[in-house]
Design an enzyme around this catalytic site. Structure first.
Site, short mmCIF file in Angstrom:
data_model
loop_
_atom_site.label_atom_id
_atom_site.label_comp_id
_atom_site.label_asym_id
_atom_site.label_seq_id
_atom_site.Cartn_x
_atom_site.Cartn_y
_atom_site.Cartn_z
N ARG A 523 37.72 44.06 32.30
CA ARG A 523 37.39 43.01 33.24
C ARG A 523 38.66 42.37 33.81
NH1 ARG A 523 33.61 40.88 35.62
NH2 ARG A 523 33.73 38.68 36.16
N CYS A 524 38.68 42.27 35.15
CA CYS A 524 39.85 41.70 35.81
C CYS A 524 39.45 40.52 36.68
CB CYS A 524 40.49 42.74 36.71
SG CYS A 524 41.09 44.16 35.82
N GLU A 613 42.23 26.36 28.05
CA GLU A 613 43.17 27.46 28.19
C GLU A 613 44.63 27.01 28.31
OE1 GLU A 613 41.73 30.56 30.85
OE2 GLU A 613 43.68 30.46 31.82
N CYS A 652 33.98 27.92 28.12
CA CYS A 652 33.84 29.29 27.60
C CYS A 652 34.49 29.49 26.25
CB CYS A 652 34.49 30.26 28.55
SG CYS A 652 33.64 30.40 30.08
N HIS A 703 28.70 38.53 26.04
CA HIS A 703 29.79 39.48 26.32
C HIS A 703 29.44 40.88 25.84
CE1 HIS A 703 31.49 35.44 26.15
NE2 HIS A 703 32.26 35.85 27.12
N CYS A 735 27.35 31.93 27.92
CA CYS A 735 28.14 31.94 29.17
C CYS A 735 27.26 32.48 30.28
CB CYS A 735 29.41 32.77 28.98
SG CYS A 735 30.67 32.49 30.26
N1 GLN Z 1 28.55 29.07 36.05
C1 GLN Z 1 29.38 30.18 35.76
C2 GLN Z 1 28.55 31.43 35.51
O1 GLN Z 1 27.51 31.33 34.97
C3 GLN Z 1 30.24 29.94 34.55
C4 GLN Z 1 31.09 31.12 34.26
C5 GLN Z 1 32.09 30.89 33.16
O2 GLN Z 1 31.95 30.00 32.38
N2 GLN Z 1 33.09 31.69 33.09
O3 GLN Z 1 28.93 32.51 35.86
ZN ZN Z 2 31.53 30.52 30.16
#
Ligand code: GLN
Ligand code: ZN
Length: 763
Positions: A523-524, A613, A652, A703, A735
């Site tokens: 993934r990029c 991050e 995330c 994921h 996510c």
């Molecule tokens: N709202 C975004 C999604 O559902 C959140 C993505 C993320 O947290 N990276 O894609």
């Molecule tokens: Zn997320």
């Protein structure tokens, strides 16, 4: 001439060849043999580019089919038996650890992933338990060294260092790893074996990456470092050992590191510049130790300022005897080459430098480093570089500047206080207990991507594209109603990416076409560039959010990306502070929030996926250098909404035990975060901190393609109920679902809703 060293090179390829290759292998369209041959070809190409650019110390084993931490784990036999027992071949076992496996041979979840220090790159967290026997079993670094040698290049093999590896490893089920003597001795022996094999193969320099050294440490940590390196330096024979650090400074252990008996230390003179320099001035570095001066930034894409870099190198030379000109960290974190950016104006492009261009920067700096003052004064290379920094690029917008200057304390405070808003919201929204929602995106199928690309290329009209998006929304709303989700989303089909989509509607951003950077596995991401002062050019999400709301009686949640995440997932300017850039972004997103509210959207999620991050690696810097402006920026975004409007945020990751109070200070009404793939320690932290924000810790891992069973989710919800007040719990995946397929997504959501309903009946 001074020598040059590259810490690591982007392995994904100029055209994301590696992504296509590996994904092809997963799908079965690329054979094992092709995977092997074509990845070798990619490595050969990358080594050659570096050779042509005149790089002296070219890395090998910086390549990976998925992740270099996973490579290291596999190399040293750190493979949990649940993967081994599947009985797959080596390559497929490797991918099973990375992605999980569900098929004929069994059903296992992937190993947890975490962000690699302060980057958006994710590594697989090694798991060391009582059954683990750390020893050298693989051959990857040796094979790749020989491969390059056959091409006429004596590379500098790269391994993750044992200190960093052990510090990042966890015990069973994500628990802290208790480092027993056996683990430490086995690890030391395993690395010794690898180092002596590389030495035997003829490696001149061996690079051991020790980024964990830039974190705070205890006395025990320093003891561990010494204990791990003592046998390694004995085993190195005629090879030289480079301990490569990056993402910060090692002022607190520079002296100890220099005296480990190693031959080189790689220092980050971008992120850890001041502290590293001060430490070098105060420390006597043994003459045998070469300092690899990390002056070329591997974390941003602006041209190097040669005068500054030369100043650093000149200063270094007065305190240490041997200096090599180096990258500050791996170029894994920058795109491949500006040569692919055919759409950007040459006047703009000359300000940027991606991995390939950074190679020439290293060479040019190295040659200028040897030049005397008069040679430098006559250098065209230096003059051309200087011109980039003469101030003519300055891009300011007076309206934005005035708006920022006029901000007051009250603009950062939402009233009434959260507990009062909560009552109003619960009354107005009228949701069931344990409301079920998702994080925003639904699967971006091939059809969605193809249609967007047709629209971009002008092959279909705006009306056709809009009709297509509307149809996607209609479908996703209907299916969410059918499955029984409580707070719906519109699915984000119109967005390619959560940052780029916003950037495209903000003034001040630039976009690239192929500037991809690896985020995890294949993934990029393609971060936009902040070029000038930022403001909102037009409403961004109002149209599709209102459309989605018009299609249902249930509540539709609006979806925005927060200012800190936009900053962290863009290439920031280097001519103004990150704080100021974030404040400008916050004002732009604030305009959008208020427009959404005015359009009748009652729940608005402002994603801060990337807030943690960039939390500085050292604790003492957390507030002063980051949270003190990042948290207020989020408050500025939503402080003006009505009490009944419910503000959500999403993150995330789950590691915010130590910043839990700061997260609460963002003053959102609800937060969703990842918890299914990591550990549940965060729930204890929530309990202990009297966390006020309602929370949806993810009940399953998006994921991985595997479908969690109803029972699994029920168990997860029970764990939540043990630790949290039921009236504050939300149920959601961990996510967004955009990387998933429809089949597993709807099955997983159905199981989630059913599990929630069963639990509701027991309350
Ligand atoms: N709202 C975004 C999604 O559902 C959140 C993505 C993320 O947290 N990276 O894609
Ligand atoms: Zn997320």
């Amino acid at each position: 001439m001074a020598l040059t060293s590259v810490v690591g090179f982007p392995r994904i390829g100029e055209d994301r060849e590696l992504k296509k290759l590996v994904e092809g292998y997963w799908k079965g369209s690329v054979s094992a043999e092709e995977l092997k041959e074509q990845s070798a070809a990619l490595r050969a190409k990358h080594w050659n580019i570096q050779k042509e650019a005149g790089i002296d110390l070219i890395p090998s084993n910086d390549f990976s089919l998925y992740d270099q931490m996973l490579d290291t784990a596999v190399l040293f036999n750190v493979v949990p038996s649940r993967y081994r027992n599947l009985g797959l071949n080596d390559t497929d076992t490797f991918f099973a650890i990375a992605r999980g496996y569900q098929g004929e041979k069994g059903d296992v979840t992937a190993q947890p992933m975490k962000k690699w220090f302060t980057t958006n790159y994710h590594y697989l967290v090694p798991e060391i338990t009582e059954e683990t026997e750390i020893k050298l079993v693989g051959t990857k670094p040796f094979d790749e060294f020989e491969e390059a040698k056959a091409q006429g290049i004596i590379t500098k093999p790269v391994l993750i260092g044992p200190y960093t590896f052990l510090k990042l490893a966890r015990g069973a089920e994500g628990a802290d790893l208790h480092l027993t003597d056996k683990i430490v001795d086995d690890a030391a022996a395993a690395w010794v074996n690898a180092v002596s094999k590389l030495s035997g193969a003829g490696a001149e320099w061996i690079q051991l990456d020790e980024p964990y050294l830039v974190l705070d440490k205890t006395e025990e940590d320093i003891g561990l470092l010494k204990r791990l390196y003592a046998p390694i330096v004995k085993a190195k024979n005629s090879s030289k050992i480079l301990v490569q650090t990056y993402f910060g400074h090692i002022a607190d252990v520079l002296e100890e590191t220099a005296n480990l008996g190693i031959d080189g230390i790689g220092l980050d003179l971008i992120e850890g510049r001041d502290e590293n320099l001060a430490a070098l001035n105060e420390t006597k570095i043994p003459e045998s130790v070469t300092i690899f001066a990390g002056v070329v930034n591997g974390r941003n894409i602006w041209r190097n300022n040669y005068a500054e870099s030369l100043g650093l190198i000149d200063a270094l030379k007065t305190v240490v005897s041997k200096v090599i000109v180096s990258a500050a960290c791996s170029f894994l974190h920058v795109p491949f080459s500006t040569a692919s950016e055919t759409k950007l104006d040459a006047n703009v492009l000359r300000h940027f430098s991606f991995a390939v261009e950074k190679l020439s920067e290293l060479s040019q700096i190295a040659s200028l480093a040897e030049a005397d003052d008069s040679e430098r004064a006559a250098s065209d290379v230096l003059a051309t570089n200087q011109a980039l920094f003469d101030g003519s690029r300055a891009q300011t917008d007076e309206t934005v500047e005035k708006r920022v200057a006029a901000l007051k304390e009250a603009d950062y405070t939402r009233l009434p206080v959260r507990s009062d808003r909560r009552k109003i919201q619960h009354e107005q929204l009228n949701l069931p207990v344990l409301p079920v929602t998702t994080i925003g995106s639904f699967p971006q199928t091939r059809e969605v991507r193809v249609t967007r690309s047709q629209f971009r290329k002008g092959q279909i009209s705006a009306e056709q594209y809009d009709a297509f998006i509307a149809k996607q929304i209609d479908d996703v709303i209907e299916r969410q109603e059918q499955v029984g989700i409580d707070v719906l989303v519109h699915g984000e089909f119109e967005r390619n990416d959560m940052v780029e989509y916003f950037g495209q509607n903000l003034n001040g951003f630039l976009f690239t076409s192929k500037a991809w950077v690896q985020s995890y596995g294949t993934r990029c991401v393609k971060p936009p560039i902040i070029w000038s002062d930022v403001s909102r050019a037009r409403p961004i999400t109002v149209k599709w959010s209102s459309y989605a709301q018009s299609r249902t009686d249930r509540i539709v949640k609006g979806m925005l990306t927060g200012p800190v995440t936009i900053l962290n997932w863009s290439w920031p300017r280097e001519d103004i502070s990150r704080k100021l850039q974030t404040t400008q972004l916050a004002l732009a997103v604030r305009d959008e929030v208020l427009d959404l509210e005015a359009a009748g959207i009652k729940v608005i999620q402002i994603d801060e996926a990337a807030l943690r991050e960039k939390l500085p690696v050292r604790r003492s810097d957390w507030n002063r250098k980051y949270l003190d402006w990042a948290v207020p920026a989020f408050r500025l975004v939503h402080s003006a909404v009505k009490p009944g409007t419910q503000i959500h945020t999403h993150m995330c990751y789950s590691e915010f035990n130590d910043i839990i109070r700061d997260i609460d200070q963002m003053d959102a009404d609800v937060i969703s975060f990842e918890a299914s793939r990591g550990d549940l320690v965060v729930l204890d932290a929530i309990q202990k901190a009297d966390f006020e924000t309602e929370a949806g810790p993810g009940v399953y891992d998006i994921h991985s393609p595997r479908i969690p069973s109803e029972e699994e989710i029920e168990d997860r919800i029970k764990e939540l109920l043990d630790k949290m007040d039921v009236s504050k719990i939300w149920i959601n995946p961990d996510c967004g679902l955009k990387t998933r397929g429809n089949e597993e997504t709807w099955a997983s959501l159905k199981n989630t809703v059913n599990a929630t309903k069963r639990i509701r009946q027991t309350l």
